[in-house]
Design a protein around this motif. Sequence first.
Motif, PDB file in Angstrom:
ATOM      1  N   LEU A  36       0.851  -1.170  -0.012  1.00  0.00           N
ATOM      2  CA  LEU A  36      -0.390   0.011   0.057  1.00  0.00           C
ATOM      3  C   LEU A  36       0.918   1.157   0.321  1.00  0.00           C
ATOM      4  CD1 LEU A  36      -2.424   1.536   0.525  1.00  0.00           C
ATOM      5  CD2 LEU A  36      -2.618   1.258   2.450  1.00  0.00           C
ATOM      6  N   LEU A  37       0.808   1.903  -1.159  1.00  0.00           N
ATOM      7  CA  LEU A  37       2.288   3.136  -1.297  1.00  0.00           C
ATOM      8  C   LEU A  37       0.913   4.025  -1.264  1.00  0.00           C
ATOM      9  CD1 LEU A  37       3.055   2.553  -4.971  1.00  0.00           C
ATOM     10  CD2 LEU A  37       4.006   2.305  -2.487  1.00  0.00           C
ATOM     11  N   VAL A  38       1.134   5.369  -0.006  1.00  0.00           N
ATOM     12  CA  VAL A  38       0.397   6.345   0.719  1.00  0.00           C
ATOM     13  C   VAL A  38       1.240   7.671   0.634  1.00  0.00           C
ATOM     14  CG1 VAL A  38      -0.349   7.374   2.963  1.00  0.00           C
ATOM     15  CG2 VAL A  38      -0.558   5.153   2.262  1.00  0.00           C
ATOM     16  N   ARG A  39       0.971   8.646   0.033  1.00  0.00           N
ATOM     17  CA  ARG A  39       1.041   9.672  -0.694  1.00  0.00           C
ATOM     18  C   ARG A  39       0.190  10.563   0.549  1.00  0.00           C
ATOM     19  NH1 ARG A  39       1.823  11.235  -6.206  1.00  0.00           N
ATOM     20  NH2 ARG A  39       3.281   9.805  -6.357  1.00  0.00           N
ATOM     21  N   ASN A  40       1.413  11.604   1.032  1.00  0.00           N
ATOM     22  CA  ASN A  40       0.536  12.775   2.208  1.00  0.00           C
ATOM     23  C   ASN A  40       1.650  13.826   1.291  1.00  0.00           C
ATOM     24  OD1 ASN A  40      -0.410  14.363   4.142  1.00  0.00           O
ATOM     25  ND2 ASN A  40       1.330  13.573   6.139  1.00  0.00           N
ATOM     26  N   ASP A  41       0.151  14.535   0.805  1.00  0.00           N
ATOM     27  CA  ASP A  41       0.805  16.128   0.654  1.00  0.00           C
ATOM     28  C   ASP A  41      -0.179  17.298   1.769  1.00  0.00           C
ATOM     29  OD1 ASP A  41       2.457  15.002  -1.578  1.00  0.00           O
ATOM     30  OD2 ASP A  41       0.521  14.955  -2.655  1.00  0.00           O
ATOM     31  N   ASP A  42      -0.350  16.218   2.527  1.00  0.00           N
ATOM     32  CA  ASP A  42      -1.166  17.717   3.056  1.00  0.00           C
ATOM     33  C   ASP A  42       0.413  18.303   4.612  1.00  0.00           C
ATOM     34  OD1 ASP A  42      -2.964  19.066   5.260  1.00  0.00           O
ATOM     35  OD2 ASP A  42      -3.351  17.560   6.222  1.00  0.00           O
ATOM     36  N   ALA A  43       0.194  19.396   4.997  1.00  0.00           N
ATOM     37  CA  ALA A  43       0.478  20.180   5.842  1.00  0.00           C
ATOM     38  C   ALA A  43       0.968  19.626   7.361  1.00  0.00           C
ATOM     39  CB  ALA A  43       0.927  21.544   5.898  1.00  0.00           C
ATOM     40  N   ALA A  44       0.258  18.492   7.352  1.00  0.00           N
ATOM     41  CA  ALA A  44       0.502  17.633   9.024  1.00  0.00           C
ATOM     42  C   ALA A  44       0.650  16.155   8.513  1.00  0.00           C
ATOM     43  CB  ALA A  44      -1.166  17.820   9.314  1.00  0.00           C
ATOM     44  N   SER A  45       0.909  15.473   9.205  1.00  0.00           N
ATOM     45  CA  SER A  45       1.408  14.125   9.310  1.00  0.00           C
ATOM     46  C   SER A  45      -0.166  13.763   9.664  1.00  0.00           C
ATOM     47  CB  SER A  45       2.091  13.543  10.885  1.00  0.00           C
ATOM     48  OG  SER A  45       2.284  12.429  11.084  1.00  0.00           O
ATOM     49  N   HIS A  46      -0.463  12.334   9.079  1.00  0.00           N
ATOM     50  CA  HIS A  46      -1.579  11.274   9.152  1.00  0.00           C
ATOM     51  C   HIS A  46      -0.907  10.159   9.719  1.00  0.00           C
ATOM     52  CE1 HIS A  46      -4.238  14.430   7.554  1.00  0.00           C
ATOM     53  NE2 HIS A  46      -3.497  14.599   7.272  1.00  0.00           N
ATOM     54  N   THR A  47      -2.044   9.141  10.185  1.00  0.00           N
ATOM     55  CA  THR A  47      -1.917   8.110  10.592  1.00  0.00           C
ATOM     56  C   THR A  47      -2.528   7.065   9.891  1.00  0.00           C
ATOM     57  OG1 THR A  47      -1.208   8.597  12.705  1.00  0.00           O
ATOM     58  CG2 THR A  47      -1.679   6.430  12.642  1.00  0.00           C
ATOM     59  N   VAL A  48      -1.865   5.850   9.484  1.00  0.00           N
ATOM     60  CA  VAL A  48      -3.525   5.197   8.112  1.00  0.00           C
ATOM     61  C   VAL A  48      -2.958   3.874   8.923  1.00  0.00           C
ATOM     62  CG1 VAL A  48      -3.111   3.608   6.390  1.00  0.00           C
ATOM     63  CG2 VAL A  48      -2.173   5.492   6.265  1.00  0.00           C
ATOM     64  N   THR A  49      -4.006   2.988   9.420  1.00  0.00           N
ATOM     65  CA  THR A  49      -4.136   2.174  10.283  1.00  0.00           C
ATOM     66  C   THR A  49      -4.956   0.942   9.496  1.00  0.00           C
ATOM     67  OG1 THR A  49      -4.783   3.151  12.521  1.00  0.00           O
ATOM     68  CG2 THR A  49      -5.592   1.013  11.681  1.00  0.00           C
ATOM     69  N   LEU A  50      -4.244  -0.730   9.644  1.00  0.00           N
ATOM     70  CA  LEU A  50      -4.554  -1.696   8.821  1.00  0.00           C
ATOM     71  C   LEU A  50      -5.299  -2.601  10.151  1.00  0.00           C
ATOM     72  CD1 LEU A  50      -2.271  -0.384   6.624  1.00  0.00           C
ATOM     73  CD2 LEU A  50      -2.377  -3.036   5.753  1.00  0.00           C
ATOM     74  N   VAL A 100      -4.193  13.420   0.750  1.00  0.00           N
ATOM     75  CA  VAL A 100      -3.446  11.842   1.141  1.00  0.00           C
ATOM     76  C   VAL A 100      -4.424  10.947  -0.093  1.00  0.00           C
ATOM     77  CG1 VAL A 100      -3.895   9.943   2.450  1.00  0.00           C
ATOM     78  CG2 VAL A 100      -3.834  12.202   3.890  1.00  0.00           C
ATOM     79  N   THR A 101      -3.127  10.358  -0.649  1.00  0.00           N
ATOM     80  CA  THR A 101      -3.432   9.346  -2.142  1.00  0.00           C
ATOM     81  C   THR A 101      -3.361   8.360  -1.925  1.00  0.00           C
ATOM     82  OG1 THR A 101      -1.794  10.451  -3.300  1.00  0.00           O
ATOM     83  CG2 THR A 101      -3.931  11.565  -3.779  1.00  0.00           C
ATOM     84  N   VAL A 102      -3.798   7.398  -2.622  1.00  0.00           N
ATOM     85  CA  VAL A 102      -2.808   5.683  -2.285  1.00  0.00           C
ATOM     86  C   VAL A 102      -3.259   5.172  -3.625  1.00  0.00           C
ATOM     87  CG1 VAL A 102      -4.074   5.974  -0.136  1.00  0.00           C
ATOM     88  CG2 VAL A 102      -5.289   5.111  -1.515  1.00  0.00           C
ATOM     89  N   ALA A 103      -1.868   4.385  -3.327  1.00  0.00           N
ATOM     90  CA  ALA A 103      -2.137   2.931  -4.348  1.00  0.00           C
ATOM     91  C   ALA A 103      -1.648   1.832  -4.251  1.00  0.00           C
ATOM     92  CB  ALA A 103      -1.018   3.456  -5.761  1.00  0.00           C
ATOM     93  N   VAL A 104      -1.521   1.422  -4.853  1.00  0.00           N
ATOM     94  CA  VAL A 104      -1.486  -0.432  -4.363  1.00  0.00           C
ATOM     95  C   VAL A 104      -1.092  -1.196  -5.737  1.00  0.00           C
ATOM     96  CG1 VAL A 104      -2.383  -2.776  -3.291  1.00  0.00           C
ATOM     97  CG2 VAL A 104      -3.940  -0.775  -3.150  1.00  0.00           C
ATOM     98  N   VAL A 105       0.480  -2.015  -5.246  1.00  0.00           N
ATOM     99  CA  VAL A 105       1.151  -2.304  -6.227  1.00  0.00           C
ATOM    100  C   VAL A 105       1.059  -4.116  -5.567  1.00  0.00           C
ATOM    101  CG1 VAL A 105       3.068  -1.397  -5.857  1.00  0.00           C
ATOM    102  CG2 VAL A 105       2.633  -2.226  -7.801  1.00  0.00           C
ATOM    103  N   ARG A 106       1.395  -4.537  -6.898  1.00  0.00           N
ATOM    104  CA  ARG A 106       1.960  -6.376  -6.249  1.00  0.00           C
ATOM    105  C   ARG A 106       3.115  -6.140  -7.169  1.00  0.00           C
ATOM    106  NH1 ARG A 106       1.267 -11.616  -8.430  1.00  0.00           N
ATOM    107  NH2 ARG A 106      -0.814 -10.604  -9.360  1.00  0.00           N
ATOM    108  N   VAL A 107       4.457  -6.700  -6.705  1.00  0.00           N
ATOM    109  CA  VAL A 107       5.199  -7.024  -6.803  1.00  0.00           C
ATOM    110  C   VAL A 107       5.512  -8.710  -7.063  1.00  0.00           C
ATOM    111  CG1 VAL A 107       8.089  -7.111  -6.799  1.00  0.00           C
ATOM    112  CG2 VAL A 107       7.020  -4.555  -6.538  1.00  0.00           C
ATOM    113  N   PRO A 108       5.539  -9.255  -7.973  1.00  0.00           N
ATOM    114  CA  PRO A 108       5.691 -10.071  -8.590  1.00  0.00           C
ATOM    115  C   PRO A 108       7.223 -11.181  -7.452  1.00  0.00           C
ATOM    116  CG  PRO A 108       5.984 -10.111 -10.423  1.00  0.00           C
ATOM    117  CD  PRO A 108       5.883  -8.291  -9.637  1.00  0.00           C
TER     118      PRO A 108
END
Length: 109
Positions: A36-50, A100-108
């Motif tokens: 899970l790729l998470v890009r935070n372009d905000d001026a504040a920190s963010h928390t991602v929870t799985l 906050v934007t996200v992408a999911v990538v699977r690497v073989p």
Amino acid sequence: MAALSTTVAPLTGAALTYTAAASGGDTCQTGAGVLLLVRNDDAASHTVTLATPGTVNGLAIADRDVAVAAGTEVAIPVTNDYRDQSTGRASITYDGVTSVTVAVVRVPV
């Protein structure tokens, strides 16, 4: 929750498409080589929870919180430890989704 698509990266590489993180959370594929790729372009920190479903000896397994500093991007492995048995996907929430934007990538593997 929005279902994020997974981009499979062939040996020749792949272009990634980022999408806005959903305020109600997202779900994604799990497994070996899934990030899970998470890009935070905000001026504040963010928390991602799985969410970590399941228990060990009757005790709940703690969810995984990952801090994403302002102006940075992180890659979070989404192993099968996060797989919800009822949906087959990982559940992801955010403490805020502004810029906050996200992408999911699977690497073989």
